[in-house]
Design an enzyme around this catalytic site. Structure first.
Site, PDB file in Angstrom:
ATOM      1  N   CYS A 356      40.448  40.343  45.314  1.00 20.79           N
ATOM      2  CA  CYS A 356      40.143  41.681  44.771  1.00 20.79           C
ATOM      3  C   CYS A 356      39.771  42.696  45.847  1.00 20.79           C
ATOM      4  O   CYS A 356      39.874  43.894  45.615  1.00 20.79           O
ATOM      5  CB  CYS A 356      38.969  41.608  43.806  1.00 20.79           C
TER       6      CYS A 356
HETATM    7  O1  KQY Z   1      39.109  41.599  40.190  1.00 23.34           O
HETATM    8  C1  KQY Z   1      39.285  42.583  40.840  1.00 23.34           C
HETATM    9  N1  KQY Z   1      40.519  42.841  41.263  1.00 23.34           N
HETATM   10  C2  KQY Z   1      38.243  43.632  41.062  1.00 23.34           C
HETATM   11  C3  KQY Z   1      36.900  43.324  40.595  1.00 23.34           C
HETATM   12  C4  KQY Z   1      36.157  44.606  40.355  1.00 23.34           C
HETATM   13  C5  KQY Z   1      34.737  44.414  39.993  1.00 23.34           C
HETATM   14  C6  KQY Z   1      34.001  45.712  39.982  1.00 23.34           C
HETATM   15  N2  KQY Z   1      32.597  45.564  39.904  1.00 23.34           N
END
Ligand code: KQY
Length: 378
Positions: A356
Site C-alpha cells: 500500500c
Molecule cells: O491498502 C491500501 N492500499 C492503503 C491503506 C490505506 C489506509 C489508510 N489509513
C-alpha cells in the site's frame, strides 16, 4: 511537460504491466500525520525508511516528503534514496500515485485516478484529501510521463493485473457506493478495460476483515505470475476471515483468465489475529474527520501485502510465530527473487502495509517527443 491525453490507454494500445514485470523504480510518500501515525509518526517513519532501503537494494526509490519534514527524512533515508518535496495528506502511494501503463514500444504513461480517501464523505478515512489528489500528476511530471485522467474513483491497491489482460478486484471495494455510485458492475468493468487495457475482470467478494480501505484486493490476493494467484488464508476456521478467503478460493477456481486458463491458487497463511494495543492507540492524536484508532481494534494483517521489486520481494514481518513460514512460502513462489522481510507493525497500525505504501514505475522508454505539445490541459 507531461501531456494529458484526451484518449484512453486501451484506445492508444497501452495496458498495465504486472508488478512482476521489470521496473524503472518505485515511489513512496513519507508518513507524517499525527492523527493516523502514533507518536508524531516517528515509529512509522523508521519503518518506511527500512522499506525504502530494502527496495533500494533492487531498484531506484523516490520518496515524496513535505517541506517541514525534508531534513528529518533525509537523515533517516539512505543516500541512494531520492527525496523530493511533495505535499500530501497521508502516505499511501499505491493509492494516490499513478497506475502506469505501457505499450509494445516500451512507452510508459500514467493513469491518474480520482481519489476520495477510500470513500469520501461516506466512510472515507480523512478530510480533506486535496493534496493526495494531486500526487499522481506530480509524480508523472517528475518522471516526464504522459498522463490519462480517469473519470473513475479508484485506488492502486484496489486492483491487481497479470499483465496478460486479466484484472483481479473485489466487489466490496469497487461496488461500494462510496466510490462510483453512478456505475454498476458493467460500467466499472468497462472503465477498467479502457484504463488498464484488460479484457477479463475477475471479481472476488470481500477483502480482509476490518480492512479500512473497504476490501482492497492487495491485502487479500495477488498474481504471482500469469495463471497463479496467491491468497491470504487464516489459521482457524473460526476466524471471520475464513468464509471470505474460502469464497475467494471458490471464485478463483471457477474463473478463467483473459487467455482462457484456469487459475492455480496458492494459500499464504496469515499471521494470527493481531489487535491494536492501548498504548499504540493512545499515541495517535484524535482529530475530527479522521478515523479513530481504538485499543483492541483488529488489524488487517496479511502477508499478501508484499512488494515485488526487480529481483526481490519485500515482505511485511508481523509475528515471530508465522513470519518465517510466510517468507519460506514466498521464496518458493518467487524462486528467482530474494525475499527480504521488514518489520511492518507500525505500517499496519496506520491501516495498510508495504504494498500500500509503494508504487512501481514500469521499465520502458519515454515516447519520442513526449511532452512537446499539450493535448488537453487540465
Ligand atoms: O491498502 C491500501 N492500499 C492503503 C491503506 C490505506 C489506509 C489508510 N489509513
Amino acid at each position: 511537460m507531461t501531456r494529458t491525453m484526451a484518449s484512453t490507454p486501451a484506445r492508444d494500445g497501452f495496458a498495465m504491466p504486472a508488478e512482476f514485470a521489470p521496473h524503472a523504480g518505485c515511489w513512496l510518500l513519507w508518513p507524517e500525520r499525527p492523527d493516523n501515525w502514533r507518536e508524531a509518526a516517528r515509529p512509522a517513519q523508521l519503518a518506511f525508511a527500512q522499506v525504502a532501503a530494502a527496495i533500494a537494494r533492487f531498484e531506484p526509490v523516490t520518496v515524496g516528503v513535505s517541506t517541514p519534514n525534508y531534513a528529518a527524512a533525509r537523515a533517516l533515508l539512505p543516500e541512494a534514496v531520492r527525496l523530493v518535496e511533495m505535499a500530501h495528506d497521508d502516505a499511501w502511494m499505491r493509492d494516490v500515485g499513478p497506475t502506469c501503463v505501457t505499450n509494445e514500444r516500451g512507452t510508459v504513461r500514467g493513469v491518474d485516478w480520482r481519489f476520495n480517501a477510500w470513500g469520501g464523505l461516506e466512510g472515507g478515512l480523512y478530510f480533506p484529501w486535496d493534496q493526495d489528489e494531486q500526487v499522481a500528476h506530480k509524480v508523472l511530471e517528475i518522471e516526464r510521463l504522459d498522463r490519462y485522467r480517469a473519470p473513475l474513483v479508484m485506488e492502486g491497491g484496489a486492483l491487481h493485473v497479470d499483465g496478460q489482460g486479466t484484472a483481479l478486484v473485489t466487489e466490496e471495494c469497487l461496488l461500494n457506493p462510496n466510490r462510483n455510485p453512478q456505475l454498476g458492475r458493467a460500467g466499472i468493468e468497462s472503465e477498467l478495460r479502457d484504463y488498464l487495457g484488460v479484457r477479463q475482470v475477475i471479481w472476488l467478494g470481500k477483502g480482509v476483515v476490518d480492512d479500512e480501505t473497504g476490501g482492497h484486493i492487495d491485502n487479500l490476493a495477488c498474481f504471482v505470475r500469469p495463471g497463479v494467484v496467491c491468497l491470504t488464508w487464516p489459521g482457524e476456521r473460526s476466524d471471520p476471515q475464513y468464509p471470505i478467503s474460502h469464497d475467494a478460493w471458490e471464485r478463483l477456481h471457477a474463473a478463467r483468465d483473459a487467455r482462457g486458463r484456469r487459475l492455480k491458487v496458492v494459500r499464504l497463511a496469515s499471521p494470527p489475529p493481531l489487535t491494536m494495543s492501548a498504548q499504540e492507540a493512545a499515541g495517535v492524536l484524535r482529530h475530527k474527520g479522521t478515523r479513530a484508532r481504538v485499543a483492541g481494534q483488529r488489524l488487517a494483517a496479511s502477508y499478501v501485502n508484499f512488494y515485488v521489486a526487480n529481483g526481490g520481494i519485500v515482505m511485511p514481518l508481523f509475528d515471530a510465530r508465522t513470519d518465517r513460514r510466510a517468507a519460506a512460502r514466498l521464496k518458493k513462489l518467487f524462486p528467482r527473487r530474494r525475499v527480504v522481510g521488514v518489520p511492518a507493525r507500525e505500517i499496519l497500525l496506520g491501516g495498510g502495509n508495504i504494498h500500500c505504501i509503494t508504487q512501481q514505475i514500469p521499465a520502458g522508454k519515454p515516447a519520442p517527443g513526449a511532452g512537446r505539445q499539450a493535448r488537453k490541459p487540465k
